[in-house]
Write an enzyme that holds these catalytic residues in place. Structure first.
Site, PDB file in Angstrom:
ATOM      1  N   HIS A 197       0.841  -1.201   0.000  1.00  0.00           N
ATOM      2  CA  HIS A 197       0.000   0.000   0.000  1.00  0.00           C
ATOM      3  C   HIS A 197       0.879   1.255   0.000  1.00  0.00           C
ATOM      4  O   HIS A 197       1.645   1.466   0.943  1.00  0.00           O
ATOM      5  CB  HIS A 197      -0.886   0.042   1.252  1.00  0.00           C
ATOM      6  CG  HIS A 197      -1.857  -1.098   1.350  1.00  0.00           C
ATOM      7  ND1 HIS A 197      -2.424  -1.485   2.532  1.00  0.00           N
ATOM      8  CD2 HIS A 197      -2.371  -1.920   0.406  1.00  0.00           C
ATOM      9  CE1 HIS A 197      -3.237  -2.508   2.328  1.00  0.00           C
ATOM     10  NE2 HIS A 197      -3.225  -2.792   1.040  1.00  0.00           N
ATOM     11  N   LEU A 198       0.726   2.080  -1.027  1.00  0.00           N
ATOM     12  CA  LEU A 198       1.479   3.346  -1.115  1.00  0.00           C
ATOM     13  C   LEU A 198       0.514   4.479  -1.450  1.00  0.00           C
ATOM     14  O   LEU A 198      -0.483   4.256  -2.145  1.00  0.00           O
ATOM     15  CB  LEU A 198       2.550   3.249  -2.205  1.00  0.00           C
ATOM     16  CG  LEU A 198       3.553   2.110  -2.083  1.00  0.00           C
ATOM     17  CD1 LEU A 198       3.193   0.982  -3.045  1.00  0.00           C
ATOM     18  CD2 LEU A 198       4.955   2.586  -2.395  1.00  0.00           C
TER      19      LEU A 198
END
Lengths: 476, 112
Positions: free
Chosen positions: A413-414
């Site tokens: 997750h970014l």
């Protein structure tokens, strides 16, 4: 040889959760839309989920992307039509309300509260048939419920964007509603053109107007798409990189991740169904710390044991009794995306702070406590030189072991590399994704999310993208 | 993908991967070994520049003499790298070992 040129009302760079929704919404509103996707166009079931073949075909850098820093953080992104929706677990959350309020205040975001977003969540949930499992969860997932229940911790079953056949109760029966099964077909049905295998190299501009996108196809042919409006939806790494290459300043700083540490647990009995997607998460410490179950195919178990294979390897024969779990944190630290002229991949840095490491250690310890409560007999943390842990009393060793040199960290997750809001000193776009200084250049992907949401982010990405499309259409 | 035969660095990666699979998955069939090594070399060839630079730098420090060692000597070298104080050495080994293990335990070999 002259460049090939095509024209459109709107060009969308990227076809993941943000790009596909943008393309479908604008095409259905009657606009002529072209979507540029760097990766290939593969059927959703072209490869076995979470396999080596999928990693090779659908992941950016074939799954080996790493941020620079000590410790380095491995991350993965999709690189295919549909983007990361083609490779993720399909877990769905709305954004925690307290974070929506916090972001609105800190970044001065107009028309951004839970009520503003509700209609967009509902639209996404309907389009993706967001739903709970129709029957029991796989055993490795339910272990969290068992352990959490014994400790009195808050454990939830997270819905997924899945379509389940009527009457089916098996967790294996659903079909994941990826972008290639939902918004991409909607886009093309409304006339959008999807050009796969085509890498955007630069947003073309004239003064404060974007006039199109220059790109290169896989075979080396150049293509220019002239357009009235440009939407960049290439994800939190490649969106700021493309903007930087196009001369846009003030983007790429403040990258955020959910940094994750993993633990393999071995139970007394086989854990059937560990090849299926787990759905439980522990929310006792949310949103700053989430505990969950990871994909637990044998290859994933072996990779997690690799930190101390000399000690752990012999136990791999018991992989049918094992599953992989994680502790994921919202970090104090942040990163940066830097496009370097002449180099295709941007540099990505990430600074994990001492507080973050302490938080990860706390997470690993809590995870261990829960897994022992669930009946685990032995735990293998993804920390080098850390022998397996056989007793709850020994979990305390994780405090000293979770160091920069020993912990293996990763993320899927970014976000937050081009934040939205009216605070120009802290954001790259206005409250609706319009890049500062441009009349017709927009960002509409996870880059806009002001900070780590503490939950699987696709719901947040899509609700914000839908909201911004609505505003764009209203302003035309 | 460039041929390891003509590229000393790729030949080194291949030798390390072969040693790791012999050490870590000793009962692997020839087909399983070959598949894992092909996967490792393909992954390394696809690394983005900044990662590839780090991997290359680490490999260059470890290369000298490795290919001339016999099987036992290579295994001894791997064990030495596991205990290295240099983070780059440990990261290099961690990367290759992860790739070897991921491929060797792929569902092709374990669930079918």
């Amino acid at each position: 040889m002259s460049d090939e040129r095509i024209t459109a009302d709107v060009v969308v760079v990227g076809s993941g959760a943000g790009g596909a929704l943008t393309a479908a919404t604008l095409a259905e509103a009657g606009l002529d839309v072209v979507v540029l996707e760097e990766g290939p166009w593969l059927e959703a079931d072209a490869t076995e989920p979470f396999s080596k073949a999928e990693m090779t075909a659908k992941y950016r850098d074939r799954g080996i992307s790493v941020s620079l820093g000590q410790p380095p953080v491995a991350y993965v992104e999709g690189r295919c039509v549909g983007g990361s929706t083609e490779i993720n677990s399909g877990l769905y959350h709305r954004t925690p309300p307290e974070l929506v309020s916090e972001w609105r205040r800190d970044y001065d975001i107009d028309d951004f509260d839970v009520d503003d977003l509700a209609v967009h969540y509902e639209g996404v949930e309907k389009a993706l048939t967001v739903s709970q499992l129709p029957g029991p969860a796989p055993a490795h997932s339910s272990m969290l419920d068992t352990g959490g229940g014994r400790l009195g911790w808050d454990v939830v079953q997270v819905p997924r964007w899945m379509a389940y056949p009527e009457g089916e109760t098996s967790f294996r029966s659903g079909v994941k509603q990826t972008m290639t099964r939902t918004f991409i077909p909607r886009s093309t049905a409304a006339g959008a053109r999807i050009i796969a295998g085509c890498r955007a190299t630069k947003v073309l501009r004239r003064g404060s107007r974007a006039i199109g996108v220059a790109c290169v196809r896989d075979d080396g042919r150049r293509l220019v798409v002239d357009a009235d409006h440009v939407f960049v939806c290439a994800g939190p790494i490649h969106t700021p990189a493309l903007l930087q290459r196009s001369g846009v300043r003030g983007v790429g700083r403040g990258l955020k991740m959910h940094v994750t540490i993993k633990v393999v647990a071995r139970f007394a009995d086989e854990v059937p169904g560990s090849d299926a997607v787990p759905v439980h998460q522990v929310k006792e410490f949310a949103p700053d710390l989430t505990l969950g179950t990871a994909i637990s195919l044998p290859g994933h178990i072996a990779m997690t044991l690799a930190d101390d294979w000399a000690t752990n390897g012999a136990d791999m024969d018991d992989w049918r009794r094992m599953a992989v779990y994680y502790a994921a944190i919202r970090t104090q630290g942040a990163g940066r995306v830097i496009a370097v002229p002449g180099i295709k991949s941007p540099f990505v840095t990430y600074q994990v702070t001492d507080r973050d490491l302490s938080h990860l250690a706390r997470g690993a310890l809590a995870l261990g406590e829960l897994l022992f409560a669930a009946g685990a007999q032995r735990l293998y943390p993804s920390i080098a030189d850390t022998p397996p842990i056989d007793r709850p009393d020994d979990l305390v060793r994780l405090w000293g072991a979770t160091t920069r040199g020993r912990a293996s960290l990763m993320t899927i997750h970014l976000f937050s590399s081009v934040r939205m809001g009216e605070r120009r000193d802290r954001t790259g776009t206005n409250s609706f994704g319009q890049v500062w200084g441009f009349d017709n250049l927009y960002v509409n992907d996870a880059s806009l999310i002001p900070d780590a949401p503490g939950v699987n982010p696709q719901g947040t990405v899509m609700a914000i993208a839908a909201r911004n499309c609505q505003r764009f259409l209203a302003d035309r | 993908m460039p041929s390891p035969a003509r590229n000393p660095l790729l030949r080194f990666h291949q030798a390390v991967a072969e040693t790791l699979i012999a050490l870590d998955v000793p009962d692997a069939s020839e087909a399983r070994r070959a598949d894992a090594i092909e996967f490792v070399l393909g992954q390394i060839a696809a690394l983005p520049l900044h990662t590839a630079t780090g991997v290359r730098a680490a490999a260059l420090t470890l290369m000298p003499g490795f290919e001339r060692r016999d099987a036992a000597g290579r295994i001894a070298a791997i064990h030495k790298w596991e205990r290295s104080k240099l983070p780059s050495t440990r990261l290099y080994l961690r990367l290759l070992r992860s790739l070897v293990l991921f491929a060797a335990y792929d569902t092709t070999w374990t669930l079918r």
